[in-house]
Design a protein around this motif. Structure first.
Motif, PDB file in Angstrom:
ATOM      1  N   THR A 246       0.960  -1.598  -0.216  1.00 27.79           N
ATOM      2  CA  THR A 246       0.025  -0.007   0.170  1.00 27.79           C
ATOM      3  C   THR A 246       0.747   0.867  -0.032  1.00 27.79           C
ATOM      4  O   THR A 246       0.193   2.792   0.566  1.00 27.79           O
ATOM      5  CB  THR A 246      -0.846  -0.170   1.173  1.00 27.79           C
ATOM      6  N   GLY A 247       2.421   1.362   0.017  1.00 25.95           N
ATOM      7  CA  GLY A 247       2.952   2.540  -0.300  1.00 25.95           C
ATOM      8  C   GLY A 247       2.491   2.860  -1.451  1.00 25.95           C
ATOM      9  O   GLY A 247       2.674   3.256  -2.701  1.00 25.95           O
ATOM     10  N   GLY A 248       3.894   4.267  -1.779  1.00 28.92           N
ATOM     11  CA  GLY A 248       3.282   4.629  -3.221  1.00 28.92           C
ATOM     12  C   GLY A 248       2.084   5.620  -3.609  1.00 28.92           C
ATOM     13  O   GLY A 248       1.394   5.773  -2.652  1.00 28.92           O
ATOM     14  N   ALA A 249       2.395   6.037  -4.625  1.00 25.64           N
ATOM     15  CA  ALA A 249       1.374   6.450  -5.353  1.00 25.64           C
ATOM     16  C   ALA A 249       0.237   5.696  -5.796  1.00 25.64           C
ATOM     17  O   ALA A 249       0.877   5.012  -6.947  1.00 25.64           O
ATOM     18  CB  ALA A 249       1.487   8.084  -5.873  1.00 25.64           C
ATOM     19  N   VAL A 250      -0.834   4.980  -4.686  1.00 28.89           N
ATOM     20  CA  VAL A 250      -1.418   4.078  -5.233  1.00 28.89           C
ATOM     21  C   VAL A 250      -2.479   4.549  -6.819  1.00 28.89           C
ATOM     22  O   VAL A 250      -2.077   3.489  -7.104  1.00 28.89           O
ATOM     23  CB  VAL A 250      -2.386   3.493  -3.862  1.00 28.89           C
ATOM     24  N   PRO A 251      -3.093   5.166  -6.405  1.00 35.36           N
ATOM     25  CA  PRO A 251      -3.558   5.796  -8.201  1.00 35.36           C
ATOM     26  C   PRO A 251      -2.420   5.545  -9.375  1.00 35.36           C
ATOM     27  O   PRO A 251      -2.855   5.076 -10.774  1.00 35.36           O
ATOM     28  CB  PRO A 251      -4.053   6.482  -7.954  1.00 35.36           C
ATOM     29  N   GLN A 252      -1.440   5.854  -9.270  1.00 37.44           N
ATOM     30  CA  GLN A 252      -0.449   6.067 -10.516  1.00 37.44           C
ATOM     31  C   GLN A 252      -0.597   3.821 -10.448  1.00 37.44           C
ATOM     32  O   GLN A 252       0.091   3.642 -11.438  1.00 37.44           O
ATOM     33  CB  GLN A 252       0.400   7.159 -10.375  1.00 37.44           C
ATOM     34  N   ARG A 253      -0.102   3.884  -9.895  1.00 38.40           N
ATOM     35  CA  ARG A 253       0.789   2.390 -10.099  1.00 38.40           C
ATOM     36  C   ARG A 253      -0.428   1.421 -10.149  1.00 38.40           C
ATOM     37  O   ARG A 253      -0.454   0.719 -10.851  1.00 38.40           O
ATOM     38  CB  ARG A 253       1.101   2.121  -8.201  1.00 38.40           C
ATOM     39  N   VAL A 254      -1.884   1.450  -9.848  1.00 39.46           N
ATOM     40  CA  VAL A 254      -2.701   1.163 -10.669  1.00 39.46           C
ATOM     41  C   VAL A 254      -3.197   0.960 -11.960  1.00 39.46           C
ATOM     42  O   VAL A 254      -3.053   0.800 -12.840  1.00 39.46           O
ATOM     43  CB  VAL A 254      -4.282   1.548  -9.789  1.00 39.46           C
ATOM     44  N   ARG A 255      -3.090   2.688 -12.587  1.00 40.65           N
ATOM     45  CA  ARG A 255      -3.236   3.059 -13.529  1.00 40.65           C
ATOM     46  C   ARG A 255      -1.311   2.147 -14.671  1.00 40.65           C
ATOM     47  O   ARG A 255      -2.268   2.170 -15.589  1.00 40.65           O
ATOM     48  CB  ARG A 255      -3.042   4.747 -13.737  1.00 40.65           C
ATOM     49  N   ALA A 256      -0.840   2.025 -13.831  1.00 39.58           N
ATOM     50  CA  ALA A 256       0.283   1.989 -14.211  1.00 39.58           C
ATOM     51  C   ALA A 256       0.152  -0.364 -14.920  1.00 39.58           C
ATOM     52  O   ALA A 256       0.725  -0.531 -15.837  1.00 39.58           O
ATOM     53  CB  ALA A 256       1.564   2.266 -14.270  1.00 39.58           C
ATOM     54  N   LEU A 257      -0.697  -0.274 -13.904  1.00 37.91           N
ATOM     55  CA  LEU A 257      -0.622  -1.792 -14.096  1.00 37.91           C
ATOM     56  C   LEU A 257      -1.732  -2.277 -14.674  1.00 37.91           C
ATOM     57  O   LEU A 257      -2.070  -3.605 -15.540  1.00 37.91           O
ATOM     58  CB  LEU A 257      -1.235  -2.579 -12.658  1.00 37.91           C
TER      59      LEU A 257
END
Length: 334
Positions: A246-257
Motif C-alpha cells: 500500500t506504499g507509494g502513489a497507489v492511483p498511479q501504480r494501479v493505472r500503470a498495472l
C-alpha cells in the motif's frame, strides 16, 4: 579548478529536477538502479566539491600557509576562490557531515529494529500471519526477512489477490529494496536537494514489486485490484512500514498495472550515465588542479626564501630547495 569544482554541484541540481520525472516513466527495475547510482555519485560529488572549495580557503590562511611552506599570494593568483565562498562551503560541508551521521544512526536503529521484530514474530517460515483486526501487509528486512500479513487483510482479498499481495512483498525481500531506501535517505541527508530522488525511489520500488508480482501471477489486472483493495483497507493506518503493497502513489501504480508493461528505453539511461561520468571527471580534474596549485605555491615560496637569503642565488643553492620536495624548473601560474 575555478570551473570544474562547480560542475558536480550543477549536475546535482540537474539530477534533482529531471531524474525523478524520468524514473517514474521508465521500467521500474533499471530506474531504481539508476536512481541509486545517481544518488551515490551526486552525494560524493557534492561532498567532494564542498571539500575542495573549503580547502581552497583554508590554504589562503597565512598560519596554514606557513606550516605548509607555500605562498599565499601564489595560491590566490592561481585559484580565484573568495574566502566568503570557501567559508560557506566549509559550513555546508560540516552540515552535510552532521546530517549524514544522524541519518546513518537512524537507519542503523531501524535495521536493528526490523531484525529484532523478525525474530519475535511467530513461526519460522517466511510468512507470518498476525491475528489482528487491523489490515496489515508489509515486508521486514532481516536475515532472512519476513512477510507480515494480518488476518484482517487476508479477509479483504480474494485467493488470487492474496497471491499477488504475497508476491509483491516477496519481491521487496528478494530485491533487498531496503538497501535502496537506505542509500536514498543517506543521500538526502547529505544534500537536501536530493530528496526528490528519495521520494521517486520509493515509488519506483513499489512499481518494481508490482511488475514482479504481475509476472508471478500472470495477470496485471489481479495485481491492480490487490493493490487497490489493500490500500483502501489500510487507508486509516498512517503508520504502516514503507515496504508495503500500500506504499507509494497507489492511483498511479494501479493505472500503470492496467496499462501494458513499460517499454525499455536506452536514451534516458545513457544521458544519466553521461552526466555521472562528467561529474566524476570534473571532480577528479578539480582535485588535480588543487594539487598542482599547492605544488606551484610551494615552489614560489621556496624561490622567494632563497632570493631573500642570497642576493644572487647560484645553481647549487636552487638545487637545495628542490631537494626539500620543491619542483625544479620555472614557475607556471595557472
Amino acid at each position: 579548478m575555478f570551473i570544474s569544482v562547480y560542475v558536480p554541484l550543477l549536475i546535482t541540481m540537474i539530477l534533482a529536477v529531471f531524474a525523478p520525472r524520468a524514473a517514474r516513466r521508465l521500467a521500474p527495475r533499471p530506474a531504481a538502479w539508476s536512481l541509486a547510482s545517481a544518488a551515490l555519485v551526486a552525494s560524493l560529488g557534492w561532498l567532494g566539491s564542498l571539500a575542495l572549495l573549503a580547502f581552497a580557503g583554508l590554504v589562503q590562511i597565512p598560519e596554514v600557509a606557513e606550516e605548509g611552506r607555500w605562498s599565499v599570494a601564489a595560491v590566490r593568483e592561481s585559484d580565484p576562490v573568495y574566502l566568503t565562498v570557501a567559508g560557506l562551503a566549509a559550513l555546508a560541508l560540516l552540515t552535510s557531515a552532521a546530517g549524514l551521521t544522524v541519518a546513518a544512526a537512524r537507519q542503523l536503529r531501524h535495521l536493528r529494529w526490523a531484525r529484532r521484530e523478525c525474530r519475535l514474530l511467530p513461526g519460522d517460515t517466511e510468512l507470518a500471519v498476525l491475528d489482528i483486526e487491523s489490515p496489515e501487509a508489509f515486508a521486514l528486512p532481516g536475515a532472512p526477512g519476513r512477510i507480515v500479513v494480518s488476518s484482517a487483510m487476508l479477509r479483504c482479498l480474494g485467493d488470487r489477490e492474496r497471491e499477488a499481495l504475497l508476491a509483491h512483498e516477496r519481491a521487496h525481500l528478494r530485491g533487498r529494496h531496503h538497501l535502496f531506501q537506505t542509500l536514498w535517505r543517506l543521500s538526502a541527508a547529505v544534500n537536501p536537494l536530493l530528496r526528490p530522488l528519495s521520494e521517486a525511489g520509493g515509488f519506483v520500488l513499489e512499481r518494481w514489486a508490482d511488475e514482479e508480482a504481475a509476472v508471478r501471477v500472470g495477470d496485471r489486472t489481479v495485481v491492480a485490484h490487490a493493490v487497490g483493495r489493500a490500500a483502501l483497507a489500510t487507508s486509516a493506518n498512517r503508520s504502516r512500514p514503507a515496504l508495503a503493497a500500500t506504499g507509494g502513489a497507489v492511483p498511479q501504480r494501479v493505472r500503470a498495472l492496467l496499462a501494458p508493461p513499460p517499454p525499455r528505453r536506452a536514451l534516458p539511461f545513457v544521458a544519466g550515465a553521461a552526466l555521472l561520468a562528467v561529474c566524476c571527471l570534473s571532480l577528479a580534474d578539480a582535485a588535480t588542479d588543487s594539487e598542482e596549485m599547492i605544488e606551484t605555491a610551494q615552489h614560489v615560496a621556496c624561490v622567494t626564501t632563497e632570493a631573500r637569503a642570497v642576493p644572487a642565488p647560484s645553481g647549487p643553492q636552487h638545487e637545495v630547495c628542490c631537494e626539500h620536495g620543491q619542483p625544479d624548473g620555472p614557475v607556471h601560474h595557472r
